[in-house]
Design a protein around this motif. Structure first.
Motif, PDB file in Angstrom:
ATOM      1  N   LEU A 159       0.838  -1.189   0.000  1.00  0.00           N
ATOM      2  CA  LEU A 159       0.000   0.000   0.000  1.00  0.00           C
ATOM      3  C   LEU A 159       0.876   1.243   0.000  1.00  0.00           C
ATOM      4  N   SER A 160       0.300   2.399   0.232  1.00  0.00           N
ATOM      5  CA  SER A 160       1.015   3.663   0.036  1.00  0.00           C
ATOM      6  C   SER A 160       2.319   3.776   0.816  1.00  0.00           C
ATOM      7  N   PHE A 192      -8.955  -2.381  -2.615  1.00  0.00           N
ATOM      8  CA  PHE A 192      -8.056  -3.466  -2.234  1.00  0.00           C
ATOM      9  C   PHE A 192      -8.291  -4.610  -3.209  1.00  0.00           C
ATOM     10  N   ALA A 234      -3.218  -2.285  -2.537  1.00  0.00           N
ATOM     11  CA  ALA A 234      -4.109  -1.130  -2.575  1.00  0.00           C
ATOM     12  C   ALA A 234      -3.896  -0.383  -3.887  1.00  0.00           C
ATOM     13  N   TYR A 290      -4.888   3.248  -5.669  1.00  0.00           N
ATOM     14  CA  TYR A 290      -5.359   4.573  -5.268  1.00  0.00           C
ATOM     15  C   TYR A 290      -6.016   5.306  -6.429  1.00  0.00           C
ATOM     16  N   THR A 303       3.559   1.551  -4.854  1.00  0.00           N
ATOM     17  CA  THR A 303       2.199   2.089  -4.829  1.00  0.00           C
ATOM     18  C   THR A 303       1.556   1.970  -6.208  1.00  0.00           C
TER      19      THR A 303
END
Length: 195
Positions: free
Chosen positions: A39-40, A107, A125, A127, A173
């Motif tokens: 994730l981020s 997700f 993830a 975005y 990411t």
């Protein structure tokens, strides 16, 4: 098949509940051994994510909430792919006052049934967009927006908040409508097919 979908949807929902309530052992139980998360701010084994999340929680200064939608689930034998909308809300103290950052993401999970239990083997993830809102004032000061252009538009406020906390944006990411997302979907489809 319906029982499997219910179990998987419950798993996806429980991940968010356990993370937000800091139930670390239960959160670990949503992953199979060797499970990963990207994730981020983190990319690696789920155990490392949980340890880093514990450290962030112990530092305080931010409230975190994940709102999970209804997942799209595809099942093939003991493998499943889940994709679910998530809204990630963070309230943090900044030099500009308290700020709410809201990230809209998804997700994408690879989930396996091992020894009769469905658990996550890989979570990524993706975005889409984000925003920042002042909590204790009418607007954010002009200086708050300085340097935002160096971050991807899909998560510029989240990335800036992480940067100010000394947490670099993960190079892994994944952004919406990117080549990395197309590759993630292709890899997931191949994995679900057993390739």
């Amino acid at each position: 098949m319906d029982d499997a979908r219910t179990e998987i949807a419950d798993l996806v929902n429980n991940w968010a509940l356990f993370r937000d309530q800091e139930k670390w052992d239960a959160l670990s139980g949503t992953f199979h051994e060797g499970g990963t998360i990207s994730l981020s701010w983190f990319d690696g084994p789920h155990e490392g994510f949980i340890a880093a999340s514990r450290q962030l929680a112990a530092r305080g200064g931010a409230l975190l909430k994940h709102h999970i939608g209804v997942p799209r689930i595809r099942i093939s034998g003991d493998r499943a792919l889940s994709e679910v909308n998530v809204t990630i809300m963070v309230r943090a103290k900044t030099p500009a006052g308290e700020v709410d950052t809201t990230s809209y993401a998804r997700f994408i999970d690879r989930i396996e049934k091992r020894d009769g239990t469905w658990r996550i083997v890989k979570r990524v993830a993706v975005y889409e967009k984000d925003r920042a809102d002042p909590v204790d004032r009418a607007s954010l000061p002009d200086g708050f927006f300085d340097g935002l252009e160096k971050f991807p538009a899909e998560l510029k406020f989240l990335a800036a908040s992480l940067d100010k906390a000394g947490i670099p944006l993960s190079p892994a990411t994944v952004l919406d409508k990117s080549p990395e997302l197309a590759a993630l979907h292709a890899e997931g489809d191949a994995w679900l097919a057993g390739n």
